[in-house]
Write a protein that holds these residues in place. Structure first.
Motif, PDB file in Angstrom:
ATOM      1  N   TYR A 185     -12.605  14.415  16.931  1.00 42.75           N
ATOM      2  CA  TYR A 185     -11.378  14.226  16.167  1.00 42.75           C
ATOM      3  C   TYR A 185     -11.681  14.363  14.684  1.00 42.75           C
ATOM      4  CZ  TYR A 185     -13.039   9.563  14.976  1.00 42.75           C
ATOM      5  OH  TYR A 185     -13.776   8.521  14.505  1.00 42.75           O
ATOM      6  N   MET A 186     -10.613  14.609  13.920  1.00 45.18           N
ATOM      7  CA  MET A 186     -10.731  14.663  12.473  1.00 45.18           C
ATOM      8  C   MET A 186      -9.379  14.265  11.890  1.00 45.18           C
ATOM      9  SD  MET A 186     -11.881  17.780   9.937  1.00 45.18           S
ATOM     10  CE  MET A 186     -10.664  18.903  10.571  1.00 45.18           C
ATOM     11  N   VAL A 187      -9.399  13.350  10.929  1.00 46.44           N
ATOM     12  CA  VAL A 187      -8.192  12.902  10.246  1.00 46.44           C
ATOM     13  C   VAL A 187      -8.350  13.246   8.768  1.00 46.44           C
ATOM     14  CG1 VAL A 187      -6.690  10.957   9.722  1.00 46.44           C
ATOM     15  CG2 VAL A 187      -7.918  11.008  11.892  1.00 46.44           C
ATOM     16  N   ILE A 188      -7.355  13.949   8.226  1.00 51.00           N
ATOM     17  CA  ILE A 188      -7.393  14.304   6.809  1.00 51.00           C
ATOM     18  C   ILE A 188      -6.078  13.918   6.141  1.00 51.00           C
ATOM     19  CG2 ILE A 188      -9.040  16.197   7.096  1.00 51.00           C
ATOM     20  CD1 ILE A 188      -6.653  18.121   6.862  1.00 51.00           C
ATOM     21  N   MET A 193       0.815  -1.183   0.000  1.00 47.84           N
ATOM     22  CA  MET A 193       0.000   0.000   0.000  1.00 47.84           C
ATOM     23  C   MET A 193       0.866   1.258   0.000  1.00 47.84           C
ATOM     24  SD  MET A 193      -3.291  -0.086   2.432  1.00 47.84           S
ATOM     25  CE  MET A 193      -3.932  -1.717   2.673  1.00 47.84           C
ATOM     26  N   ARG A 194       0.336   2.291  -0.589  1.00 50.58           N
ATOM     27  CA  ARG A 194       1.061   3.545  -0.693  1.00 50.58           C
ATOM     28  C   ARG A 194       0.995   4.319   0.618  1.00 50.58           C
ATOM     29  NH1 ARG A 194      -0.001   8.500  -4.847  1.00 50.58           N
ATOM     30  NH2 ARG A 194       1.727   9.735  -4.077  1.00 50.58           N
ATOM     31  N   ARG A 195       2.138   4.861   1.009  1.00 51.12           N
ATOM     32  CA  ARG A 195       2.197   5.681   2.223  1.00 51.12           C
ATOM     33  C   ARG A 195       1.936   7.129   1.858  1.00 51.12           C
ATOM     34  NH1 ARG A 195       4.668   3.532   6.729  1.00 51.12           N
ATOM     35  NH2 ARG A 195       5.682   5.496   7.246  1.00 51.12           N
ATOM     36  N   ARG A 196       1.114   7.768   2.663  1.00 60.66           N
ATOM     37  CA  ARG A 196       0.754   9.166   2.445  1.00 60.66           C
ATOM     38  C   ARG A 196       0.914   9.940   3.750  1.00 60.66           C
ATOM     39  NH1 ARG A 196      -2.529   9.830  -2.298  1.00 60.66           N
ATOM     40  NH2 ARG A 196      -3.145   7.834  -3.157  1.00 60.66           N
ATOM     41  N   ASN A 197       0.853  11.254   3.632  1.00 62.03           N
ATOM     42  CA  ASN A 197       0.913  12.129   4.808  1.00 62.03           C
ATOM     43  C   ASN A 197      -0.497  12.448   5.276  1.00 62.03           C
ATOM     44  OD1 ASN A 197       3.749  12.391   4.888  1.00 62.03           O
ATOM     45  ND2 ASN A 197       3.656  13.846   3.211  1.00 62.03           N
ATOM     46  N   TYR A 198      -0.686  12.395   6.594  1.00 59.93           N
ATOM     47  CA  TYR A 198      -1.991  12.661   7.196  1.00 59.93           C
ATOM     48  C   TYR A 198      -1.836  13.639   8.345  1.00 59.93           C
ATOM     49  CZ  TYR A 198      -3.655   8.557   4.669  1.00 59.93           C
ATOM     50  OH  TYR A 198      -3.987   7.662   3.690  1.00 59.93           O
ATOM     51  N   GLU A 199      -2.946  14.290   8.678  1.00 60.70           N
ATOM     52  CA  GLU A 199      -3.000  15.191   9.821  1.00 60.70           C
ATOM     53  C   GLU A 199      -4.233  14.840  10.634  1.00 60.70           C
ATOM     54  OE1 GLU A 199      -2.239  19.514   9.293  1.00 60.70           O
ATOM     55  OE2 GLU A 199      -4.339  19.659   9.933  1.00 60.70           O
ATOM     56  N   ALA A 200      -4.033  14.612  11.909  1.00 60.22           N
ATOM     57  CA  ALA A 200      -5.152  14.309  12.814  1.00 60.22           C
ATOM     58  C   ALA A 200      -5.220  15.405  13.869  1.00 60.22           C
ATOM     59  CB  ALA A 200      -4.950  12.952  13.469  1.00 60.22           C
ATOM     60  N   THR A 201      -6.391  15.969  14.044  1.00 58.97           N
ATOM     61  CA  THR A 201      -6.630  16.938  15.100  1.00 58.97           C
ATOM     62  C   THR A 201      -7.642  16.324  16.056  1.00 58.97           C
ATOM     63  OG1 THR A 201      -6.278  18.720  13.522  1.00 58.97           O
ATOM     64  CG2 THR A 201      -7.330  19.302  15.595  1.00 58.97           C
ATOM     65  N   PHE A 202      -7.350  16.375  17.342  1.00 59.64           N
ATOM     66  CA  PHE A 202      -8.294  15.803  18.311  1.00 59.64           C
ATOM     67  C   PHE A 202      -8.364  16.676  19.551  1.00 59.64           C
ATOM     68  CE2 PHE A 202      -4.214  13.689  18.766  1.00 59.64           C
ATOM     69  CZ  PHE A 202      -3.977  13.670  20.121  1.00 59.64           C
ATOM     70  N   ILE A 203      -9.513  16.591  20.219  1.00 57.60           N
ATOM     71  CA  ILE A 203      -9.772  17.378  21.423  1.00 57.60           C
ATOM     72  C   ILE A 203      -9.981  16.408  22.580  1.00 57.60           C
ATOM     73  CG2 ILE A 203     -11.237  19.101  22.518  1.00 57.60           C
ATOM     74  CD1 ILE A 203     -12.237  19.821  19.685  1.00 57.60           C
ATOM     75  N   LEU A 204      -9.216  16.601  23.656  1.00 60.20           N
ATOM     76  CA  LEU A 204      -9.373  15.787  24.861  1.00 60.20           C
ATOM     77  C   LEU A 204     -10.175  16.552  25.901  1.00 60.20           C
ATOM     78  CD1 LEU A 204      -5.815  14.247  25.360  1.00 60.20           C
ATOM     79  CD2 LEU A 204      -7.826  13.187  24.351  1.00 60.20           C
ATOM     80  N   ASN A 205     -10.973  15.810  26.639  1.00 61.97           N
ATOM     81  CA  ASN A 205     -11.784  16.345  27.726  1.00 61.97           C
ATOM     82  C   ASN A 205     -10.872  17.011  28.754  1.00 61.97           C
ATOM     83  OD1 ASN A 205     -13.365  16.651  30.044  1.00 61.97           O
ATOM     84  ND2 ASN A 205     -14.582  14.847  29.578  1.00 61.97           N
TER      85      ASN A 205
END
Length: 97
Positions: free
Chosen positions: A90-93, A1-13
């Motif tokens: 959370y959001m992963v793009i 599988m091809r490796r790509r760059n990702y960004e994950a933003t998440f909010i903790l309580n």
């Protein structure tokens, strides 16, 4: 599988203890690294006010995680983000090269 760059933003309580907070971040990092991903950057943006209340909370701890991986890495990360009790949103793009 091809490796790509990702960004994950998440909010903790912000009502969880410091130990639970650190454990949640460590579990998120381990889920990326454990599924053939490489973390390039993890930024702690600190406690910020939410745009709207979530479960009667008005602030949370924001994080941004940049990583390189494949679709399986993203699936494993999202699975763990759903399971960790302290994660509010959370959001992963995929980041375009």
């Amino acid at each position: 599988m091809r490796r790509r760059n990702y960004e994950a933003t998440f909010i903790l309580n912000n009502e969880i203890t410091e130990e639970e907070h650190e454990a949640a971040v460590e579990r998120i990092k381990n889920s990326v690294e454990g599924s053939a991903g490489d973390i390039t950057e993890l930024e702690d943006w600190g406690e910020k006010r939410l745009a709207y209340p979530i479960n009667d909370l008005y602030s949370g701890y924001y994080y941004m995680l940049n990583f390189e991986g494949n679709a399986d890495t993203v699936d494993e990360l999202e699975r763990n983000l759903k399971l960790i009790g302290g994660v509010m949103r959370y959001m992963v793009i995929r980041v375009d090269e």
